[in-house]
Design a protein around this motif. Sequence first.
Motif, PDB file in Angstrom:
ATOM      1  N   GLY A  48      -7.587 -12.206   0.294  1.00 61.33           N
ATOM      2  CA  GLY A  48      -8.481 -11.480  -0.622  1.00 61.33           C
ATOM      3  C   GLY A  48      -9.814 -12.190  -0.834  1.00 61.33           C
TER       4      GLY A  48
ATOM      5  N   VAL B 288     -11.515 -13.030  -3.871  1.00 57.67           N
ATOM      6  CA  VAL B 288     -11.495 -14.149  -4.832  1.00 57.67           C
ATOM      7  C   VAL B 288     -10.701 -15.312  -4.250  1.00 57.67           C
ATOM      8  CG1 VAL B 288     -10.691 -14.868  -7.124  1.00 57.67           C
ATOM      9  CG2 VAL B 288     -11.853 -12.668  -6.864  1.00 57.67           C
ATOM     10  N   ALA B 289      -9.596 -14.995  -3.588  1.00 63.04           N
ATOM     11  CA  ALA B 289      -8.757 -16.039  -2.969  1.00 63.04           C
ATOM     12  C   ALA B 289      -9.572 -16.889  -1.993  1.00 63.04           C
ATOM     13  CB  ALA B 289      -7.570 -15.394  -2.247  1.00 63.04           C
TER      14      ALA B 289
ATOM     15  N   ALA C 105      -3.741 -12.077  -6.167  1.00 66.99           N
ATOM     16  CA  ALA C 105      -3.247 -10.906  -5.425  1.00 66.99           C
ATOM     17  C   ALA C 105      -3.165  -9.701  -6.349  1.00 66.99           C
ATOM     18  CB  ALA C 105      -1.868 -11.205  -4.858  1.00 66.99           C
TER      19      ALA C 105
ATOM     20  N   SER D  72      -3.399  -4.946  -6.269  1.00 62.43           N
ATOM     21  CA  SER D  72      -4.065  -3.742  -5.763  1.00 62.43           C
ATOM     22  C   SER D  72      -5.361  -3.544  -6.524  1.00 62.43           C
ATOM     23  CB  SER D  72      -3.203  -2.503  -6.023  1.00 62.43           C
ATOM     24  OG  SER D  72      -2.197  -2.391  -5.086  1.00 62.43           O
ATOM     25  N   THR D  73      -6.468  -3.614  -5.809  1.00 64.98           N
ATOM     26  CA  THR D  73      -7.760  -3.363  -6.448  1.00 64.98           C
ATOM     27  C   THR D  73      -8.330  -2.033  -5.955  1.00 64.98           C
ATOM     28  OG1 THR D  73      -8.790  -4.660  -4.696  1.00 64.98           O
ATOM     29  CG2 THR D  73      -8.328  -5.803  -6.733  1.00 64.98           C
TER      30      THR D  73
ATOM     31  N   ASN E 239       2.681  -3.492  -6.835  1.00 63.90           N
ATOM     32  CA  ASN E 239       1.848  -4.684  -6.648  1.00 63.90           C
ATOM     33  C   ASN E 239       1.419  -5.302  -7.984  1.00 63.90           C
ATOM     34  OD1 ASN E 239       1.924  -4.401  -3.839  1.00 63.90           O
ATOM     35  ND2 ASN E 239       0.191  -2.998  -3.856  1.00 63.90           N
TER      36      ASN E 239
ATOM     37  N   PRO F 296     -16.891  -9.317 -11.072  1.00 64.04           N
ATOM     38  CA  PRO F 296     -17.251 -10.617 -10.497  1.00 64.04           C
ATOM     39  C   PRO F 296     -18.436 -10.552  -9.526  1.00 64.04           C
ATOM     40  CG  PRO F 296     -14.976  -9.994  -9.938  1.00 64.04           C
ATOM     41  CD  PRO F 296     -15.530  -8.888 -10.748  1.00 64.04           C
TER      42      PRO F 296
HETATM   43  N1  NAP Z   1     -13.058  -7.637  -7.583  1.00 62.39           N
HETATM   44  C1  NAP Z   1     -13.131  -7.210  -8.834  1.00 62.39           C
HETATM   45  O1  NAP Z   1     -14.013  -6.418  -9.182  1.00 62.39           O
HETATM   46  C2  NAP Z   1     -12.167  -7.753  -9.867  1.00 62.39           C
HETATM   47  C3  NAP Z   1     -12.510  -7.651 -11.201  1.00 62.39           C
HETATM   48  C4  NAP Z   1     -11.649  -8.164 -12.157  1.00 62.39           C
HETATM   49  C5  NAP Z   1     -10.437  -8.692 -11.750  1.00 62.39           C
HETATM   50  N2  NAP Z   1     -10.105  -8.740 -10.440  1.00 62.39           N
HETATM   51  C6  NAP Z   1      -8.769  -9.219 -10.094  1.00 62.39           C
HETATM   52  O2  NAP Z   1      -8.835 -10.393  -9.307  1.00 62.39           O
HETATM   53  C7  NAP Z   1      -7.781 -10.386  -8.337  1.00 62.39           C
HETATM   54  C8  NAP Z   1      -8.390 -10.606  -6.955  1.00 62.39           C
HETATM   55  O3  NAP Z   1      -9.343  -9.588  -6.702  1.00 62.39           O
HETATM   56  P1  NAP Z   1     -10.136  -9.463  -5.346  1.00 62.39           P
HETATM   57  O4  NAP Z   1     -11.432  -8.806  -5.683  1.00 62.39           O
HETATM   58  O5  NAP Z   1     -10.114 -10.739  -4.602  1.00 62.39           O
HETATM   59  O6  NAP Z   1      -9.245  -8.372  -4.598  1.00 62.39           O
HETATM   60  P2  NAP Z   1      -8.940  -8.166  -3.047  1.00 62.39           P
HETATM   61  O7  NAP Z   1     -10.078  -8.654  -2.209  1.00 62.39           O
HETATM   62  O8  NAP Z   1      -8.494  -6.754  -2.922  1.00 62.39           O
HETATM   63  O9  NAP Z   1      -7.724  -9.146  -2.805  1.00 62.39           O
HETATM   64  C9  NAP Z   1      -6.455  -8.894  -3.302  1.00 62.39           C
HETATM   65  C10 NAP Z   1      -5.466  -9.343  -2.276  1.00 62.39           C
HETATM   66  O10 NAP Z   1      -4.179  -9.173  -2.828  1.00 62.39           O
HETATM   67  C11 NAP Z   1      -3.323  -8.705  -1.792  1.00 62.39           C
HETATM   68  N3  NAP Z   1      -2.189  -8.018  -2.378  1.00 62.39           N
HETATM   69  C12 NAP Z   1      -2.146  -6.781  -2.948  1.00 62.39           C
HETATM   70  N4  NAP Z   1      -0.907  -6.523  -3.395  1.00 62.39           N
HETATM   71  C13 NAP Z   1      -0.158  -7.617  -3.102  1.00 62.39           C
HETATM   72  C14 NAP Z   1       1.202  -7.943  -3.287  1.00 62.39           C
HETATM   73  N5  NAP Z   1       2.023  -7.113  -3.904  1.00 62.39           N
HETATM   74  N6  NAP Z   1       1.625  -9.150  -2.866  1.00 62.39           N
HETATM   75  C15 NAP Z   1       0.799 -10.011  -2.232  1.00 62.39           C
HETATM   76  N7  NAP Z   1      -0.502  -9.748  -2.001  1.00 62.39           N
HETATM   77  C16 NAP Z   1      -0.964  -8.556  -2.443  1.00 62.39           C
HETATM   78  C17 NAP Z   1      -4.189  -7.795  -0.954  1.00 62.39           C
HETATM   79  O11 NAP Z   1      -3.623  -7.691   0.312  1.00 62.39           O
HETATM   80  P3  NAP Z   1      -3.488  -6.251   1.021  1.00 62.39           P
HETATM   81  O12 NAP Z   1      -4.893  -5.797   1.254  1.00 62.39           O
HETATM   82  O13 NAP Z   1      -2.719  -6.601   2.251  1.00 62.39           O
HETATM   83  O14 NAP Z   1      -2.743  -5.371   0.077  1.00 62.39           O
HETATM   84  C18 NAP Z   1      -5.525  -8.548  -0.967  1.00 62.39           C
HETATM   85  O15 NAP Z   1      -5.621  -9.435   0.119  1.00 62.39           O
HETATM   86  C19 NAP Z   1      -7.071  -9.039  -8.476  1.00 62.39           C
HETATM   87  O16 NAP Z   1      -5.878  -9.162  -9.198  1.00 62.39           O
HETATM   88  C20 NAP Z   1      -8.050  -8.193  -9.235  1.00 62.39           C
HETATM   89  O17 NAP Z   1      -7.394  -7.218 -10.009  1.00 62.39           O
HETATM   90  C21 NAP Z   1     -10.956  -8.313  -9.485  1.00 62.39           C
END
Ligand code: NAP
Length: 293
Positions: free
Chosen positions: A14, A16-17, A60, A62-63, A81, A160
């Motif tokens: 992901g 953030v990761a 991790a 679902s976004t 998720n 973010p």
């Molecule tokens: N970006 C934003 O605007 C935002 C804002 C506030 C909070 N956040 C939170 O921050 C966290 C990271 O966000 P991000 O923007 O980095 O999102 P991202 O790029 O969509 O990354 C999330 C990762 O989690 C994986 N994932 C989904 N369901 C999973 C499961 N059940 N087990 C293991 N891996 C799983 C996804 O893999 P697949 O694609 O293979 O499913 C994806 O690689 C999330 O929890 C999100 O809700 C994000």
Amino acid sequence: MATKPVFLIWGGEGWVAGHLKALLESQGKEVHTTTIRMQNREAVLAELEKVKPTHVLNAAGSTGRPNVDWCEDHKEETVRNNVIGTLNLADCCFLKGIHTTVFATGCIYAYDETHPIGGPGYLETDKANFNGSFYSETKAHVEEIMKFYSNTLILRLRMPVSDDLHSRNFVTKIAKYDRVVDIPNSNTILTDLLPASILLAEHKETGIYNFTNPGAISHNEVLALFKEFVRPEFTWKNFTLDEQAKVIKAGRSNCKLDTTKLEKKLKEYGYTVPEIHEAYKGCFQRMAKAGVK
Ligand SMILES: NC(=O)c1ccc[n+]([C@@H]2O[C@H](COP(=O)([O-])OP(=O)(O)OC[C@H]3O[C@@H](n4cnc5c(N)ncnc54)[C@H](OP(=O)(O)O)[C@@H]3O)[C@@H](O)[C@H]2O)c1
């Protein structure tokens, strides 16, 4: 002697990761990533056994792609998720005595009469009041339960922003829209906040923290700074919330979070997070310096 920290990042592919991994590597820390599905209990336990982390960073969930509207049409997947998986991982870490930091969301509130625009921000103890999107609903529900795990730190990010123009960056998103609303919001500048997340995790802090820069900034203020520092020829158009509602499936949360608890805690470690307008200037100056356009 204290054990050397070993970090395991969940949701390893992901956005953030990726930032967390790069940051930890730059700090010379031991860091591993995994893409194992959080709801697969046997596989999660086996991974914890294999890597033996002292700290799990859960980025991790679902976004939705291209955005959270996806969650409206994939409800079971989103629950598996964001609720079952997230809780399962917290539970497995609890059983193994591993500290867990969850990168959660502050998009669980909406401005109301007691928290109007320009008024007080939402506290960590305030009950979620935004139910306009299924994504936010799952996140609010899971937080209500997860907070009882004594090994867990919950960091609420909002909108973010990275120092590049990655498609996940809030600025990239609003710069590409035909029209944008203009409402003040709390935002998370990753360069300011991610080092703080490592600091809190290493000190095994627990509980919920609003995890944004202090203050709130409107879309127009963000775009004006973007124009000033990064893209002088940039122009944009506004529309109202009612007009926006016609082009999106899920509602979008607009709110300010109170960061007093976070600021006070970080002060104990000598770390300060800049106010959001200052933080954006710093972010856009870094972009400009790196030649991002
Ligand atoms: N970006 C934003 O605007 C935002 C804002 C506030 C909070 N956040 C939170 O921050 C966290 C990271 O966000 P991000 O923007 O980095 O999102 P991202 O790029 O969509 O990354 C999330 C990762 O989690 C994986 N994932 C989904 N369901 C999973 C499961 N059940 N087990 C293991 N891996 C799983 C996804 O893999 P697949 O694609 O293979 O499913 C994806 O690689 C999330 O929890 C999100 O809700 C994000």
